[in-house]
Design an enzyme around this catalytic site. Structure first.
Site, PDB file in Angstrom:
ATOM      1  N   ASP A   1      72.454 -39.270   4.562  1.00  0.00           N
ATOM      2  CA  ASP A   1      73.115 -39.061   5.856  1.00  0.00           C
ATOM      3  C   ASP A   1      73.871 -40.347   6.356  1.00  0.00           C
ATOM      4  O   ASP A   1      73.219 -41.434   6.052  1.00  0.00           O
ATOM      5  CB  ASP A   1      72.551 -38.313   6.840  1.00  0.00           C
ATOM      6  CG  ASP A   1      71.066 -39.320   7.261  1.00  0.00           C
ATOM      7  OD1 ASP A   1      71.408 -39.780   8.435  1.00  0.00           O
ATOM      8  OD2 ASP A   1      70.021 -39.284   6.627  1.00  0.00           O
TER       9      ASP A   1
ATOM     10  N   GLU B   1      60.638 -37.088  -1.739  1.00  0.00           N
ATOM     11  CA  GLU B   1      60.865 -38.555  -2.236  1.00  0.00           C
ATOM     12  C   GLU B   1      59.956 -39.191  -3.227  1.00  0.00           C
ATOM     13  O   GLU B   1      60.176 -40.056  -3.891  1.00  0.00           O
ATOM     14  CB  GLU B   1      60.886 -39.375  -0.867  1.00  0.00           C
ATOM     15  CG  GLU B   1      61.828 -39.092   0.066  1.00  0.00           C
ATOM     16  CD  GLU B   1      61.652 -40.016   1.229  1.00  0.00           C
ATOM     17  OE1 GLU B   1      62.696 -40.067   2.076  1.00  0.00           O
ATOM     18  OE2 GLU B   1      60.434 -40.546   1.771  1.00  0.00           O
TER      19      GLU B   1
END
EC number: 3.2.2.9
Length: 232
Positions: free
Chosen positions: A197, A12
């Protein structure tokens, strides 16, 4: 202006870190802080580690050692809003804990004693993020983001979140802890994450497959937002 950026995982932060010029690294308390210039703007980028405690510790260290004027929380999130797809952007207008329960003493579900029920993101940061979204032509949703120390990968956990926070657009594991620390330090914050997701029974498979997509999208957004905040 100096801008603080927080991501939990290596995936990230790596795209943003690689673009920081004159980069210096501070390792402290299990966290890493990278300082320098991102496209000419002073930044302090933190890799905090996963979960609320790591995020709160990291945010505190970043605020004390990096002295940013604002905080952007970046990374991935599980989508709750029905319109969200992998790679879409979520922007917080508020962050709440989905795993805090002191309702026996009259507090709202998710509220901790001595704290507001939710932590409001800064209006100017939200507006800047939405301007970047429009310029980049990205799909995005703004709203409530909820956090807890659990990866939501099943119907029971998901049903509980939907019951307690029907308006929530996304779920993840750090944002509210970061918002909590920013609230205590009176530093403006916003959460800008990308969907990796959709929170359901297969979310762990989607997360592994699409984390790189989410990291690329969130990093693109944050880089644009840093430019917007620095130069208008």
């Amino acid at each position: 202006m100096k801008i603080g950026i927080i991501g939990a995982m290596e995936e990230e932060v790596t795209l943003l870190r690689d673009k920081i010029e004159n980069r210096q690294t501070i390792s402290l308390g299990g966290c890493e802080i990278y300082t320098g210039q991102l496209n000419g703007t002073e930044v302090a980028l933190l890799k905090s580690g996963i979960g609320k405690v790591a995020a709160a510790l990291g945010a505190t260290l970043l605020l004390e050692h990096g002295k940013p004027d604002v905080i952007i929380n970046t990374g991935s999130a599980g989508g709750l809003a029905p319109t969200l797809k992998v790679g879409d952007i979520v922007v917080s207008d508020e962050a709440r804990y989905h795993d805090a329960d002191v309702t026996a003493f009259g507090y709202e579900y998710g509220q901790l004693p001595g704290c507001p029920a939710g932590f409001k993101a800064d209006d100017k940061l939200i507006a800047a993020a939405e301007a970047c979204i429009a310029e980049l032509n990205l799909n995005a949703v703004r709203g409530l983001i909820v956090s807890g120390d659990a990866f939501i990968n099943g119907s029971v956990g998901l049903a509980k979140i939907r019951h307690n926070f029907p308006q929530a657009i996304a779920v993840e594991m750090e944002a509210t802890a970061i918002a909590h620390v920013c609230h205590n330090f009176n530093v403006p914050f916003v959460v800008v994450r990308a969907i990796s997701d959709v929170a359901d029974q297969q979310s762990h498979l989607s997360f592994d497959e699409f984390l790189a997509v989410a990291a690329k999208q969130s990093s693109l957004m944050v880089e644009s937002l840093v430019q917007k905040l620095a130069h208008g």
